[in-house]
Design a protein around this motif. Structure first.
Motif, PDB file in Angstrom:
ATOM      1  N   UNK A   1      13.705 -41.050 -24.128  1.00  0.00           N
ATOM      2  CA  UNK A   1      15.004 -40.376 -24.045  1.00  0.00           C
ATOM      3  C   UNK A   1      14.797 -38.863 -24.038  1.00  0.00           C
ATOM      4  N   UNK A   2      15.475 -38.156 -23.144  1.00  0.00           N
ATOM      5  CA  UNK A   2      15.361 -36.699 -23.087  1.00  0.00           C
ATOM      6  C   UNK A   2      16.032 -36.089 -24.310  1.00  0.00           C
ATOM      7  N   UNK A   3      15.269 -35.313 -25.068  1.00  0.00           N
ATOM      8  CA  UNK A   3      15.804 -34.636 -26.258  1.00  0.00           C
ATOM      9  C   UNK A   3      15.742 -33.115 -26.117  1.00  0.00           C
ATOM     10  N   UNK A   4      14.804 -32.625 -25.316  1.00  0.00           N
ATOM     11  CA  UNK A   4      14.703 -31.193 -25.026  1.00  0.00           C
ATOM     12  C   UNK A   4      14.712 -31.034 -23.512  1.00  0.00           C
ATOM     13  N   UNK A   5      15.394 -30.001 -23.030  1.00  0.00           N
ATOM     14  CA  UNK A   5      15.659 -29.918 -21.592  1.00  0.00           C
ATOM     15  C   UNK A   5      15.609 -28.474 -21.136  1.00  0.00           C
ATOM     16  N   UNK A   6      15.053 -28.289 -19.935  1.00  0.00           N
ATOM     17  CA  UNK A   6      15.006 -26.982 -19.287  1.00  0.00           C
ATOM     18  C   UNK A   6      15.677 -27.082 -17.919  1.00  0.00           C
ATOM     19  N   UNK A   7      16.374 -26.035 -17.534  1.00  0.00           N
ATOM     20  CA  UNK A   7      16.773 -25.878 -16.135  1.00  0.00           C
ATOM     21  C   UNK A   7      16.274 -24.520 -15.668  1.00  0.00           C
ATOM     22  N   UNK A   8      15.883 -24.440 -14.406  1.00  0.00           N
ATOM     23  CA  UNK A   8      15.522 -23.145 -13.835  1.00  0.00           C
ATOM     24  C   UNK A   8      16.107 -23.057 -12.436  1.00  0.00           C
ATOM     25  N   UNK A   9      16.839 -21.962 -12.203  1.00  0.00           N
ATOM     26  CA  UNK A   9      17.494 -21.729 -10.908  1.00  0.00           C
ATOM     27  C   UNK A   9      18.302 -22.946 -10.487  1.00  0.00           C
ATOM     28  N   UNK A  10      18.979 -23.579 -11.439  1.00  0.00           N
ATOM     29  CA  UNK A  10      19.704 -24.807 -11.128  1.00  0.00           C
ATOM     30  C   UNK A  10      21.049 -24.873 -11.823  1.00  0.00           C
ATOM     31  N   UNK A  11      21.955 -25.642 -11.210  1.00  0.00           N
ATOM     32  CA  UNK A  11      23.310 -25.795 -11.737  1.00  0.00           C
ATOM     33  C   UNK A  11      23.762 -27.240 -11.518  1.00  0.00           C
ATOM     34  N   UNK A  12      23.068 -28.220 -12.154  1.00  0.00           N
ATOM     35  CA  UNK A  12      23.348 -29.623 -11.853  1.00  0.00           C
ATOM     36  C   UNK A  12      24.749 -30.092 -12.225  1.00  0.00           C
ATOM     37  N   UNK A  13      25.456 -29.379 -13.088  1.00  0.00           N
ATOM     38  CA  UNK A  13      26.841 -29.764 -13.378  1.00  0.00           C
ATOM     39  C   UNK A  13      27.693 -29.708 -12.114  1.00  0.00           C
ATOM     40  N   UNK A  14      27.385 -28.763 -11.216  1.00  0.00           N
ATOM     41  CA  UNK A  14      28.109 -28.697  -9.945  1.00  0.00           C
ATOM     42  C   UNK A  14      27.396 -29.426  -8.822  1.00  0.00           C
ATOM     43  N   UNK A  15      26.080 -29.530  -8.866  1.00  0.00           N
ATOM     44  CA  UNK A  15      25.355 -30.082  -7.718  1.00  0.00           C
ATOM     45  C   UNK A  15      25.082 -31.573  -7.831  1.00  0.00           C
ATOM     46  N   UNK A  16      25.201 -32.146  -9.021  1.00  0.00           N
ATOM     47  CA  UNK A  16      24.966 -33.579  -9.208  1.00  0.00           C
ATOM     48  C   UNK A  16      26.290 -34.323  -9.373  1.00  0.00           C
ATOM     49  N   UNK A  17      26.295 -35.625  -9.147  1.00  0.00           N
ATOM     50  CA  UNK A  17      27.494 -36.416  -9.433  1.00  0.00           C
ATOM     51  C   UNK A  17      27.843 -36.390 -10.922  1.00  0.00           C
ATOM     52  N   UNK A  18      29.133 -36.502 -11.219  1.00  0.00           N
ATOM     53  CA  UNK A  18      29.654 -36.634 -12.582  1.00  0.00           C
ATOM     54  C   UNK A  18      29.177 -35.512 -13.495  1.00  0.00           C
ATOM     55  N   UNK A  19      29.501 -34.276 -13.091  1.00  0.00           N
ATOM     56  CA  UNK A  19      29.162 -33.118 -13.906  1.00  0.00           C
ATOM     57  C   UNK A  19      29.739 -33.154 -15.313  1.00  0.00           C
ATOM     58  N   UNK A  20      30.990 -33.624 -15.508  1.00  0.00           N
ATOM     59  CA  UNK A  20      31.534 -33.672 -16.870  1.00  0.00           C
ATOM     60  C   UNK A  20      30.687 -34.495 -17.831  1.00  0.00           C
ATOM     61  N   UNK A  21      30.136 -35.617 -17.357  1.00  0.00           N
ATOM     62  CA  UNK A  21      29.282 -36.430 -18.228  1.00  0.00           C
ATOM     63  C   UNK A  21      28.014 -35.670 -18.596  1.00  0.00           C
ATOM     64  N   UNK A  22      27.467 -34.907 -17.653  1.00  0.00           N
ATOM     65  CA  UNK A  22      26.269 -34.127 -17.939  1.00  0.00           C
ATOM     66  C   UNK A  22      26.576 -33.023 -18.944  1.00  0.00           C
ATOM     67  N   UNK A  23      27.728 -32.362 -18.797  1.00  0.00           N
ATOM     68  CA  UNK A  23      28.104 -31.329 -19.758  1.00  0.00           C
ATOM     69  C   UNK A  23      28.150 -31.885 -21.175  1.00  0.00           C
ATOM     70  N   UNK A  24      28.746 -33.048 -21.326  1.00  0.00           N
ATOM     71  CA  UNK A  24      28.840 -33.670 -22.636  1.00  0.00           C
ATOM     72  C   UNK A  24      27.455 -34.020 -23.169  1.00  0.00           C
ATOM     73  N   UNK A  25      26.594 -34.528 -22.287  1.00  0.00           N
ATOM     74  CA  UNK A  25      25.248 -34.909 -22.712  1.00  0.00           C
ATOM     75  C   UNK A  25      24.433 -33.695 -23.148  1.00  0.00           C
ATOM     76  N   UNK A  26      24.605 -32.572 -22.487  1.00  0.00           N
ATOM     77  CA  UNK A  26      23.856 -31.365 -22.832  1.00  0.00           C
ATOM     78  C   UNK A  26      24.127 -30.926 -24.267  1.00  0.00           C
ATOM     79  N   UNK A  27      25.341 -31.148 -24.727  1.00  0.00           N
ATOM     80  CA  UNK A  27      25.706 -30.718 -26.078  1.00  0.00           C
ATOM     81  C   UNK A  27      24.991 -31.533 -27.155  1.00  0.00           C
TER      82      UNK A  27
END
Length: 734
Positions: free
Chosen positions: A385-411
């Motif tokens: 299970x992903x517990x630590x996460x990095x993004x670089x030059x990316x905005x998957x909340x807008x570029x991936x399906x179901x951004x709201x679910x990802x926002x909640x998961x990030x928290x």
């Protein structure tokens, strides 16, 4: 300080047009096209010119920021404290959950930096985590998957030989706006018009009368039916004995099976599905087979349906069947100064299915897993299970399906760190936002794109200007974090070994080495006139290394043990069988939604540039007049657009640029980040209409289903106006 100019090249899209920057008192004040660039010859699009707005944007992140999880506020911190805390928290997560609990998402702009791309991949390889994700699963992964199945390497991809072809069939591509994708062709408009001017033809297959289709022959097709159409074209070649059986026997295995399957898709039976009349499709297949030099090219529109890997496979198979693969004027394989397919093979990085996703069992493509699964990978308990996460030059909340679910998961993560130049819709949830450089503030040699040049070419760009504020190059940030957790961030195993002995390779040294031992290299002085970074610095406008791409090379470059192109593959045969199980009609969602590119927009990251946003921007839903009448929509009105996954309200534009039954909406909008102009532009996140469920992803590459989404539409009545409340009081003397 005196005004000076520096030669560079644009790194926004794959054309890589030459640019000249004007620097005044340490500030880039102007970017103009480079007239001396051998390929772009003084041309560039508005986005390249607008990079000055991004470079100097007051909303840009230029100092490390830490988020207070209680208040949500971002506060400036020092680099030293940020790196130390990130390292400590990362060590804690790895100790508790293993290195496989760390994930990284790498966005599209990162692909245009050789150092950024190499060091992200190197960090994840050194860490030993499979959770490596890129924007490719919203764009191009199934093109690479098809190459892995066909040629034995996902990095071996044919491009159309635009300079020599007499017939170009383009499926789902709009290069008048994109400027080419998996294709590096500056001044591509001239190259395409040149085909017609020398007596050839360009045929554009698209559900939309796109900017490119308006200039050439247009074959309208229903979304997500490309596989049916291409199989029908193969059927015609077989039925009418038009296939090049000699080259197929010499270069491939499995043609007999493809021939048998294709006969089950005659144009008369697929016309109702594709919308392409049988006689028109037969004519197209005959013309393709009869052309003396023909190329077939498909891009984003052909990749984002439910059968994208199969479509990419069929595009190449059409070229094979007509004798046009690895032939002058057909589909050719670039021989660049740094051959990425060879480097990837030698490093063990040209992978397909080496690892599979924890959820859904999807194969990796060049090491990357499906980004659509990120939210579930963060919230589903268990090993990995992903517990630590990095993004670089990316905005998957807008570029991936179901951004709201990802926002909640990030928290819910233990740690989230972003390397970026803006506070965007995704990283506003980050614990740290670390300021990275723009392409004007770093050196580059576009390794990933050299093999896609229609004219073999190489260019190196030095740093134009020092980083703003405290911004740092991504590779330096990654290296600093890696040191904190004792990781050696190199994708090549020998470099990890050297690093353990105390020698840490820099990107410049690595790319110089690759260049010097490559086809055009100087072999460290043994080959007079060969290339090195020093030599490229002497030619800042770049070097044309050959007039055209060599052909007759495929059997030397195929990676399958038998040296043949493989056409008979169980997974692809299963996809052809699956075609017949997918219903083309849906009473609940009768329309099909497609995306579109915009000339003054690039994904989600250039909407804060005033030059590009002049005159205001609107992102209307394109609707055919017949559909507007059927569903009671008015031009300029508002519609509610719904899929099984979500709904949005959008303005309506009635136009015949889309075919009946199809609606089109651009992506990358709906901003809620730290960029004020972008936020004020409005628009919606179209990807809330896409599904992130594993069962809805394309099975052979894990690609998101973003093109041809079943939707319904209905008018939204204007909100009633309370005239009494809205009335202005009348004052004396008014």
């Amino acid at each position: 300080m005196a005004v000076e100019t520096k030669v560079t090249f644009c790194r926004i899209c794959e054309a890589h047009c030459g640019m000249v920057a004007t620097i005044d008192d340490g500030v880039v004040t102007k970017l103009r096209p480079d007239r001396d660039h051998p390929l772009s010859q003084g041309e560039a699009c508005p986005k390249g010119i607008a990079m000055t707005d991004v470079q100097n944007d007051p909303d840009r992140v230029t100092h490390p920021l830490r988020r207070d999880r209680t208040t949500g506020e971002l506060e400036q911190v020092t680099w030293e404290s940020a790196i130390a805390d990130i390292g400590a928290r990362l060590r804690g997560t790895i100790a508790a959950h293993g290195s496989g609990s760390v994930g990284w998402y790498f966005g599209n702009p990162g692909a245009f930096s050789y150092s950024h791309a190499l060091w992200v991949k190197g960090f994840m390889e050194g860490l030993g985590s499979p959770h490596y994700y890129t924007a490719s699963s919203q764009d191009v992964a199934n093109r690479f998957a098809a190459s892995a199945l066909l040629y034995g390497s996902p990095a071996l991809v044919p491009i159309p030989d635009l300079h020599r072809t007499s017939f170009l069939l383009m499926v789902g591509a709009n290069p008048f706006v994109s400027h080419g994708s998996v294709l590096t062709a500056p001044k591509i408009k001239e190259q395409l018009h040149g085909i017609v001017e020398r007596g050839g033809r360009v045929v554009v297959v698209d559900p939309r009368h796109s900017e490119t289709a308006r200039h050439f022959e247009h074959v309208p097709v229903r979304p997500d039916t490309d596989a049916w159409m291409l199989l029908s074209m193969l059927c015609v070649l077989v039925e009418e004995h038009l296939a090049d059986e000699a080259s197929l026997a010499r270069e491939t295995t499995g043609w007999a099976r493809v021939r048998e399957l294709a006969l089950g898709f005659p144009p008369e039976e697929t016309a109702a599905r594709t919308g392409v009349p049988a006689d028109e499709l037969r004519r197209l297949a005959r013309d393709l087979a009869g052309a003396d030099r023909a190329a077939v090219y498909g891009r984003t529109g052909s990749c984002l349906g439910r059968f994208g890997t199969l479509v990419s496979f069929l595009l190449d198979t059409l070229m094979l069947a007509t004798g046009n693969l690895d032939r002058a004027g057909g589909g050719v394989f670039g021989l660049p100064a740094i051959a990425l397919d060879e480097v990837a093979q030698q490093a063990g990085l040209d992978t397909y299915g080496k690892v599979r996703s924890r959820l859904g069992g999807f194969p990796d493509v060049l090491g990357a897993l499906p980004a659509s699964l990120l939210a579930e990978e963060m919230t589903t308990p268990g090993d990995g299970q992903i517990r630590a996460f990095f993004t670089s030059a990316g905005n998957p909340v807008l570029s991936c399906p179901d951004g709201p679910a990802l926002e909640q998961a990030l928290e819910g993560l233990d740690l989230y760190v972003s390397l970026d130049i803006y506070v965007n819709e995704t990283n506003r949830h980050a614990d740290y936002i670390l300021p990275s450089t723009t392409w004007l503030e770093r050196d580059d040699l576009p390794i990933a794109f050299l093999g896609f040049h229609t004219t073999p070419f190489v260019q190196y760009a030095d740093v134009v200007i020092a980083p703003r504020g405290e911004a740092r190059e991504e590779w330096r940030i990654i290296d600093a974090i890696a040191r904190e957790i004792d990781v050696h961030p190199y994708a090549l195993a020998p470099l990890r070994g050297l690093s353990r002995l105390g020698y840490r390779m820099t990107p410049q040294r690595l790319v110089d080495t690759l260049l010097r031992v490559g086809r055009e290299g100087d072999r460290f002085g043994l080959r007079r006139g060969g290339l090195s970074l020093k030599k490229l610095r002497e030619h800042p406008h770049g070097v044309v290394v050959a007039d055209s791409i060599p052909t007759g090379v495929i059997l030397d470059r195929v990676r399958h043990d038998d040296g043949k192109i493989h056409l008979d593959h169980p997974a692809l045969n299963a996809e052809i069988a699956r075609l017949r199980t997918v219903n083309g009609d849906d009473e609940q969602f009768p329309l099909r939604l497609i995306g579109l590119r915009e000339l003054r927009s690039h994904n989600s990251w250039m909407h804060n540039a005033p030059i590009l946003m002049r005159g205001g921007r609107e992102q209307p839903l394109r609707v055919h007049p017949l559909d507007a009448e059927r569903y009671g929509l008015e031009d300029g009105g508002t519609a509610r657009l719904a899929s099984k996954s979500g709904e949005v309200e959008v303005p309506v534009r009635i136009t015949d640029e889309v075919i009946a039954g199809v609606v089109a909406l651009p992506h990358g909008w709906g901003h809620q980040g730290g960029w004020r102009i972008a936020n004020a532009a409005g628009g919606v996140n179209v990807n809330v209409l896409a599904s992130a469920e594993a069962g809805d992803l394309e099975p052979l590459a894990g690609m998101a289903f973003l093109n041809g989404i079943p939707v319904r539409v209905e008018p939204v009545a204007p909100a009633p106006v309370d005239r009494d409340a809205a009335a202005e009081p009348v004052t004396a003397g008014a």
